[in-house]
Design an enzyme around this catalytic site. Structure first.
Site, PDB file in Angstrom:
ATOM      1  N   GLY A   1       4.198  13.979   9.527  1.00  0.00           N
ATOM      2  CA  GLY A   1       2.940  14.667   9.814  1.00  0.00           C
ATOM      3  C   GLY A   1       2.781  15.972   9.065  1.00  0.00           C
TER       4      GLY A   1
ATOM      5  N   GLY B   1       1.912  16.288   5.852  1.00  0.00           N
ATOM      6  CA  GLY B   1       1.015  16.183   4.700  1.00  0.00           C
ATOM      7  C   GLY B   1       1.727  15.750   3.428  1.00  0.00           C
TER       8      GLY B   1
ATOM      9  N   SER C   1       4.717  10.951   4.821  1.00  0.00           N
ATOM     10  CA  SER C   1       5.813  10.165   5.391  1.00  0.00           C
ATOM     11  C   SER C   1       5.291   8.776   5.742  1.00  0.00           C
ATOM     12  CB  SER C   1       6.381  10.852   6.635  1.00  0.00           C
ATOM     13  OG  SER C   1       5.442  10.844   7.695  1.00  0.00           O
TER      14      SER C   1
ATOM     15  N   ASP D   1      -1.759   7.812  -1.691  1.00  0.00           N
ATOM     16  CA  ASP D   1      -0.394   7.997  -1.196  1.00  0.00           C
ATOM     17  C   ASP D   1       0.470   6.777  -1.480  1.00  0.00           C
ATOM     18  OD1 ASP D   1      -1.704  10.162  -0.221  1.00  0.00           O
ATOM     19  OD2 ASP D   1      -1.364   9.739   1.899  1.00  0.00           O
TER      20      ASP D   1
HETATM   21  P1  ADP Z   1       2.156  12.299   6.960  1.00  0.00           P
HETATM   22  O1  ADP Z   1       1.921  10.980   6.304  1.00  0.00           O
HETATM   23  O2  ADP Z   1       1.435  13.412   6.321  1.00  0.00           O
HETATM   24  O3  ADP Z   1       3.599  12.625   7.153  1.00  0.00           O
HETATM   25  P2  ADP Z   1       0.892  10.933   9.147  1.00  0.00           P
HETATM   26  O4  ADP Z   1       0.349  11.386  10.454  1.00  0.00           O
HETATM   27  O5  ADP Z   1      -0.001  10.173   8.228  1.00  0.00           O
HETATM   28  O6  ADP Z   1       1.514  12.206   8.422  1.00  0.00           O
HETATM   29  O7  ADP Z   1       2.145   9.997   9.408  1.00  0.00           O
HETATM   30  C1  ADP Z   1       3.189  10.433  10.249  1.00  0.00           C
HETATM   31  C2  ADP Z   1       3.578   9.321  11.187  1.00  0.00           C
HETATM   32  O8  ADP Z   1       4.211   8.263  10.447  1.00  0.00           O
HETATM   33  C3  ADP Z   1       4.630   9.747  12.206  1.00  0.00           C
HETATM   34  O9  ADP Z   1       4.048  10.371  13.307  1.00  0.00           O
HETATM   35  C4  ADP Z   1       5.266   8.419  12.548  1.00  0.00           C
HETATM   36  O10 ADP Z   1       4.471   7.701  13.461  1.00  0.00           O
HETATM   37  C5  ADP Z   1       5.232   7.675  11.214  1.00  0.00           C
HETATM   38  N1  ADP Z   1       6.510   7.820  10.468  1.00  0.00           N
HETATM   39  C6  ADP Z   1       6.660   8.246   9.203  1.00  0.00           C
HETATM   40  N2  ADP Z   1       7.969   8.222   8.833  1.00  0.00           N
HETATM   41  C7  ADP Z   1       8.656   7.759   9.895  1.00  0.00           C
HETATM   42  C8  ADP Z   1      10.045   7.504  10.152  1.00  0.00           C
HETATM   43  N3  ADP Z   1      10.987   7.722   9.236  1.00  0.00           N
HETATM   44  N4  ADP Z   1      10.374   7.042  11.373  1.00  0.00           N
HETATM   45  C9  ADP Z   1       9.424   6.796  12.307  1.00  0.00           C
HETATM   46  N5  ADP Z   1       8.131   7.025  12.119  1.00  0.00           N
HETATM   47  C10 ADP Z   1       7.729   7.497  10.926  1.00  0.00           C
HETATM   48 MG    MG Z   2       0.031   9.984   6.184  1.00  0.00          MG
END
Ligand code: ADP
Ligand code: MG
Length: 393
Positions: A136, A138, A141, A186
């Site tokens: 989360g 940006g 992830s 992305d």
């Molecule tokens: P960003 O993509 O900017 O990090 P997002 O809100 O789009 O933010 O995505 C974040 C979400 O992706 C997390 O809250 C989770 O649900 C999921 N996520 C990403 N990486 C992981 C991980 N390694 N393990 C579990 N969930 C993940």
């Molecule tokens: Mg995202």
């Protein structure tokens, strides 16, 4: 100082170790990884069929796992900061039925990828996820998880091998299963990123052009504000609708096809807010073209100036910045050796990206720490490789 982030080997070791613990000592058969990304310029242009210039990060998501005999799937995330529970069990639907999203939310990214995977028939599997991308923050992830998972599935059941379709399938996963109507940037850079290069992506033709960015005297500093305002969730779809409205008033398929002259001519026929949104997008696409030229010439000052213009436009016209991001940008611009800085990603929190001389980086971090009202996290990064299978020796 800068956050120490585990490299791919360390994450792989973490994932293998957890796999052994969860699945009773066995070893995984296959492994894959995919990076997060930072966007250097071209913000909120991807869903307007515009241009973006991201780079893949050394922050990655790793997935390890093995096939199961039946249709049962178990996935575990090593991330303690993901929503609970950290383990999910489900069965793959038979006869082409769809796999619905559910709880926990993080598993929906995985389920979405399974749903949109382009190789069949899928068989059950067990997998463990480890990641160094902030969740989360940006830095995407979410795309790194989707693309790493897709690449993991490719090791189990081959797909048609087309990179663009892979990125699109991962984007679809985020749309249908996570409920986020994201653009293609992305997933695209997470699939196609190259070491030592930023990636110019034309979000209309889906053409990707690597642009060299490997100067040892240069650093790309990412600063995580560690704030995320709740506005982000509702404002993003609103911005998309506002852009569609502007394009429709201009009688264009998208803002990519519109010019500033046309927009000015139509000003009287649109709400002031719609005008500002459209102006940001049209000018940001032009800035991205100029930024690529500047990078190719090694004109970092020019590139930095465009970054600052981009930030100001996101703050004043697109209105997706926030106090914390503005503070971070203003503070770092006071430091000698900094070429430019801007918010990056959707906005309302998350990160800034700063281009600066390598010798200035410690001073820049100290200066931000002194002037930022919150607690920032820093990543000193270089353009890195996209998704790949990992050897398990
Ligand atoms: P960003 O993509 O900017 O990090 P997002 O809100 O789009 O933010 O995505 C974040 C979400 O992706 C997390 O809250 C989770 O649900 C999921 N996520 C990403 N990486 C992981 C991980 N390694 N393990 C579990 N969930 C993940
Ligand atoms: Mg995202």
């Amino acid at each position: 100082m800068a956050a120490r982030t585990p490299g791919v080997c360390e994450l792989l070791a973490e994932a293998r170790c957890l796999y052994g613990e969860v699945f009773g000592g066995g070893a995984p058969q296959v492994a894959a990884c995919a990076p997060g990304r930072v966007n250097l310029i071209g913000e909120h242009t991807d869903y307007n069929q515009g241009l973006v210039l991201p780079m893949a990060l050394p922050l990655v998501t790793v997935v390890v796992g093995s096939q199961n005999p039946g249709m049962d799937v178990t996935v575990v995330t090593a991330r303690k900061d993901a929503d609970k529970p950290h383990r999910v069990d489900f069965s793959l639907p038979s006869n082409g039925a769809s796999l619905p999203p559910g709880s926990p939310q993080w598993a929906n990214y995985v389920k979405g990828v399974i749903q949109h995977y382009r190789g069949r028939p899928l068989q059950g599997f067990k997998a463990v996820i480890a990641s160094s991308v902030p969740l989360g923050g940006g830095l995407s992830s979410s795309a790194s998880l989707e693309v790493a998972f897709y690449t993991f599935l490719q090791q189990l059941i081959p797909d048609d091998g087309d990179q663009v379709s892979k990125a699109v399938a991962c984007q679809q996963a985020e749309h249908t299963h996570a409920g986020v109507p994201c653009g293609i940037m992305d997933q695209f850079v997470s699939v196609l990123g190259q070491e030592g290069h930023a990636l110019l992506i034309d979000c209309r033709s889906l053409e990707a052009t690597p642009v060299p960015l490997a100067d040892p005297n240069l650093v790309i500093l990412i600063t995580n504000s560690n704030v995320k305002h709740s506005l982000a969730g509702s404002e993003y779809p609103l911005r998309r609708r506002q852009c569609e409205e502007a394009a429709s008033i201009l009688q264009r398929d998208s803002l990519r096809d519109a010019t500033m002259d046309q927009l000015r001519e139509a000003k009287g026929r649109m709400d002031e807010v719609i005008y500002k949104r459209a102006r940001h997008v049209i000018e940001e696409i032009q800035r991205t073209v100029q930024a690529v030229d500047a990078l190719r010439k090694g004109a970092y000052k020019e590139f930095g100036k465009l970054m600052v213009e981009s930030h100001n436009s996101l703050r004043d016209l697109y209105q997706v910045s926030c106090r914390e991001l503005d503070q971070l940008v203003s503070a770092v611009l006071e430091v000698d050796g900094v070429f430019g800085s801007r918010m990056t990603g959707g906005g309302f929190g998350g990160c800034t990206v700063t281009l600066l001389q390598a010798h200035a980086v410690d001073r820049a971090i100290l200066h931000i720490q002194e002037h930022y009202s919150g607690t920032a996290t820093f990543y000193i990064t270089t353009p890195s490789e996209g998704a790949r299978a990992l050897a398990l020796s």
